[in-house]
Enzyme design. Structure first.
Site, mmCIF file in Angstrom:
data_model
loop_
_atom_site.group_PDB
_atom_site.id
_atom_site.type_symbol
_atom_site.label_atom_id
_atom_site.label_comp_id
_atom_site.label_asym_id
_atom_site.label_seq_id
_atom_site.Cartn_x
_atom_site.Cartn_y
_atom_site.Cartn_z
ATOM 1 N N SER A 10 45.869 42.195 41.664
ATOM 2 C CA SER A 10 47.165 41.659 41.139
ATOM 3 C C SER A 10 47.821 42.995 41.350
ATOM 4 O O SER A 10 49.162 42.788 41.482
ATOM 5 C CB SER A 10 46.711 41.403 39.651
ATOM 6 O OG SER A 10 46.023 40.296 39.539
ATOM 7 N N HIS A 64 40.631 36.348 43.273
ATOM 8 C CA HIS A 64 39.982 35.407 41.997
ATOM 9 C C HIS A 64 39.855 34.107 42.518
ATOM 10 O O HIS A 64 38.810 33.557 42.069
ATOM 11 C CB HIS A 64 41.219 35.483 40.905
ATOM 12 C CG HIS A 64 41.546 36.672 40.508
ATOM 13 N ND1 HIS A 64 42.833 37.007 40.215
ATOM 14 C CD2 HIS A 64 40.827 37.686 39.747
ATOM 15 C CE1 HIS A 64 43.042 38.396 39.712
ATOM 16 N NE2 HIS A 64 41.897 38.578 39.473
ATOM 17 N N LYS A 79 46.369 47.704 30.550
ATOM 18 C CA LYS A 79 47.295 47.126 31.281
ATOM 19 C C LYS A 79 48.334 46.647 30.668
ATOM 20 O O LYS A 79 48.282 45.749 29.900
ATOM 21 C CB LYS A 79 46.646 46.199 32.326
ATOM 22 C CG LYS A 79 45.557 46.694 33.264
ATOM 23 C CD LYS A 79 45.164 45.769 33.964
ATOM 24 C CE LYS A 79 44.098 46.034 35.113
ATOM 25 N NZ LYS A 79 43.437 44.822 35.841
ATOM 26 N N ARG A 121 34.994 44.830 44.347
ATOM 27 C CA ARG A 121 35.327 44.922 45.750
ATOM 28 C C ARG A 121 34.872 46.140 46.207
ATOM 29 O O ARG A 121 34.850 46.309 47.348
ATOM 30 C CB ARG A 121 36.946 45.025 45.521
ATOM 31 C CG ARG A 121 37.621 43.504 45.347
ATOM 32 C CD ARG A 121 38.935 44.024 44.897
ATOM 33 N NE ARG A 121 38.827 44.534 43.659
ATOM 34 C CZ ARG A 121 40.122 44.778 42.850
ATOM 35 N NH1 ARG A 121 41.166 44.343 43.083
ATOM 36 N NH2 ARG A 121 39.851 45.520 41.971
HETATM 37 O O1 PNS Z 1 41.032 41.598 35.381
HETATM 38 P P1 PNS Z 1 40.528 42.792 34.361
HETATM 39 O O2 PNS Z 1 41.980 43.262 33.947
HETATM 40 O O3 PNS Z 1 39.708 43.540 35.040
HETATM 41 O O4 PNS Z 1 39.985 42.073 33.272
HETATM 42 C C1 PNS Z 1 39.581 42.950 32.468
HETATM 43 C C2 PNS Z 1 39.067 42.039 31.075
HETATM 44 C C3 PNS Z 1 40.443 41.282 30.508
HETATM 45 C C4 PNS Z 1 37.920 41.041 31.331
HETATM 46 C C5 PNS Z 1 38.667 43.025 29.855
HETATM 47 O O5 PNS Z 1 39.561 44.081 29.793
HETATM 48 C C6 PNS Z 1 38.215 42.575 28.792
HETATM 49 O O6 PNS Z 1 37.126 42.098 28.554
HETATM 50 N N1 PNS Z 1 38.927 42.513 27.630
HETATM 51 C C7 PNS Z 1 38.793 41.936 26.243
HETATM 52 C C8 PNS Z 1 38.215 43.013 25.219
HETATM 53 C C9 PNS Z 1 36.744 43.456 25.472
HETATM 54 O O7 PNS Z 1 35.922 42.634 25.289
HETATM 55 N N2 PNS Z 1 36.446 44.447 26.113
HETATM 56 C C10 PNS Z 1 35.258 44.909 26.338
HETATM 57 C C11 PNS Z 1 34.733 45.781 25.640
HETATM 58 S S1 PNS Z 1 34.879 47.467 26.328
#
Ligand code: PNS
Length: 160
Positions: free
Chosen positions: A127, A16, A40, A89
């Site tokens: 993570s 990150h 998660k 990645r």
């Molecule tokens: O680090 P991550 O877990 O890959 O991040 C994913 C994250 C938190 C960016 C994603 O789950 C997200 O955007 N969550 C907010 C809800 C949302 O807008 N979802 C997208 C529409 S499916």
């Protein structure tokens, strides 16, 4: 030009911080958004994640950290920043990001999501890997800053 770099950052990894450092050179401002990933179960609180991000990104210019309890599309609208960057990645990451990106295109057509490949050597950093290695007392030096690693070890020690 500004961008949003969203994620769950549970906790922030060296992958990150590499992306944030690179984005800070490309954009006038990088808004790092701590969002909720419904898939998660969290380890750290949102406040702890923000603190660890600020520590791990010390010295990187043009970065701001926000917590957002909602859709990424609504953070984009609320902040007026419609350029979103996700780090990838692997092909599997791209596949996963394409699903989210396509949903976000329907929710917020003015939002553009850019996928940034990780720097060489950081493909195995995540993570979830860091949490698993910490649970078994392994070496976290390739995954987390020493401060983040110490916080993660402490968090796991204090778990029931
Ligand atoms: O680090 P991550 O877990 O890959 O991040 C994913 C994250 C938190 C960016 C994603 O789950 C997200 O955007 N969550 C907010 C809800 C949302 O807008 N979802 C997208 C529409 S499916």
């Amino acid at each position: 030009m500004k961008c949003i770099y969203p994620g769950s950052f549970d906790p922030v990894t060296l992958g990150h911080t590499d992306v944030i450092r690179r984005l800070s050179r490309m954009f006038d401002e990088v808004v790092v958004g701590v969002l909720h990933n419904v898939a998660k179960k969290g380890c750290f609180t949102v406040e702890e994640r923000l603190e660890m991000l600020a520590e791990a990104c010390e010295g990187i210019p043009n970065v701001r950290f926000v917590a957002w309890n909602g859709l990424l599309a609504s953070l984009a609208r609320e902040s007026g920043i419609f350029t979103v960057v996700k780090g990838v990645r692997s092909g599997a990451d791209i596949e996963n990001e394409m699903g989210q990106l396509r949903a976000n295109q329907l929710l917020c057509p003015e939002m553009e999501t850019l996928l940034l490949p990780c720097s060489p050597g950081l493909e195995g950093v995540s993570s979830s890997a860091a949490r698993e290695i910490a649970a078994f007392g392994g070496d976290l030096s390739s995954f987390l800053t020493p401060r983040t690693a110490a916080r993660l070890m402490k968090k796991l020690e204090n778990r029931p």
